[in-house]
Design an enzyme around this catalytic site. Structure first.
Site, PDB file in Angstrom:
ATOM      1  CG  LEU A 119      -1.932  -1.202   1.201  1.00 25.92           C
ATOM      2  CD1 LEU A 119      -2.814  -1.171   2.435  1.00 25.92           C
ATOM      3  CD2 LEU A 119      -2.774  -1.254  -0.070  1.00 25.92           C
ATOM      4  CB  CYS A 120       4.474   1.961  -0.206  1.00 21.94           C
ATOM      5  SG  CYS A 120       4.957   1.656   1.481  1.00 21.94           S
ATOM      6  CG  MET A 149       6.376   2.520   4.925  1.00 19.58           C
ATOM      7  SD  MET A 149       6.656   1.548   6.429  1.00 19.58           S
ATOM      8  CE  MET A 149       7.078  -0.041   5.757  1.00 19.58           C
ATOM      9  CD  GLU A 150       9.029   5.209   0.517  1.00 22.01           C
ATOM     10  OE1 GLU A 150       8.107   4.983  -0.280  1.00 22.01           O
ATOM     11  OE2 GLU A 150       8.818   5.636   1.672  1.00 22.01           O
ATOM     12  CG  ASP A 207      23.670 -12.703   0.035  1.00 26.43           C
ATOM     13  OD1 ASP A 207      23.432 -13.928   0.126  1.00 26.43           O
ATOM     14  OD2 ASP A 207      24.062 -12.162  -1.014  1.00 26.43           O
TER      15      ASP A 207
END
Length: 164
Positions: free
Chosen positions: A74-75, A112-113, A127
């Site tokens: 929903l961004c 959110m970013e 990783d």
């Protein structure tokens, strides 16, 4: 507290920001990855087998900022004007702190970013180092600060119940 990503029937919706004014929005998120002393030394000295851990993690975090609406349903897609990821090596804790800062001029914020960029940078460290250390822990990812929009500036001292 009212959650604005639901309509009156309880269905998920993208928030309508069309009535909001464009303002400069900035957010900064931080988090850490705890590694073994040996892995920390390899990161610091640049001797991790896969290459420049922090350089690759920086690029991954910036790329993730730009892809946030593809990951978080929903961004809103935003015209990002700044995205940076900086690292601090924390010797005593054998940790790498990542800080992601994002800015745009728009109708909604970039929290959110910033969180996505920070988390992706830390996941990339994981990783790239997993062959050297299988016991790494990502911890304390939080929104450090935000500014812009109706709610104005918000500062957080650190993650609740975590490190940072």
């Amino acid at each position: 507290m009212e959650l604005n990503h639901f309509d009156s029937a309880g269905n998920a919706v993208m928030v309508d920001v069309s009535g909001k004014a464009d303002t400069v929005r900035e957010a900064q998120a931080a988090g850490r990855i705890l590694v073994s002393p040996e892995c920390f030394d390899k990161i610091r000295s640049g001797t991790v087998q896969k290459g420049d851990v922090l350089g690759v993690a920086r690029v991954a975090g910036i790329m993730a900022v730009k892809r946030t609406p593809d990951l978080i349903p929903l961004c809103h897609p935003l015209p990002i004007s700044k995205a940076s990821v900086d690292f601090t090596l924390l010797e005593e804790e054998h940790a790498v702190e990542a800080v992601c800062t994002v800015r745009c001029t728009g109708q909604t914020g970039v929290e959110m970013e910033a969180l996505t960029g920070c988390t992706t940078a830390l996941l990339t460290v994981y990783d790239m180092c997993k062959a050297a250390d299988r016991g790494m822990t990502i911890t304390g990812v939080y929104l450090r600060r935000k500014d812009g929009g109706k709610s104005g500036p918000i500062e957080n001292a650190g993650p609740r119940g975590g490190q940072g």
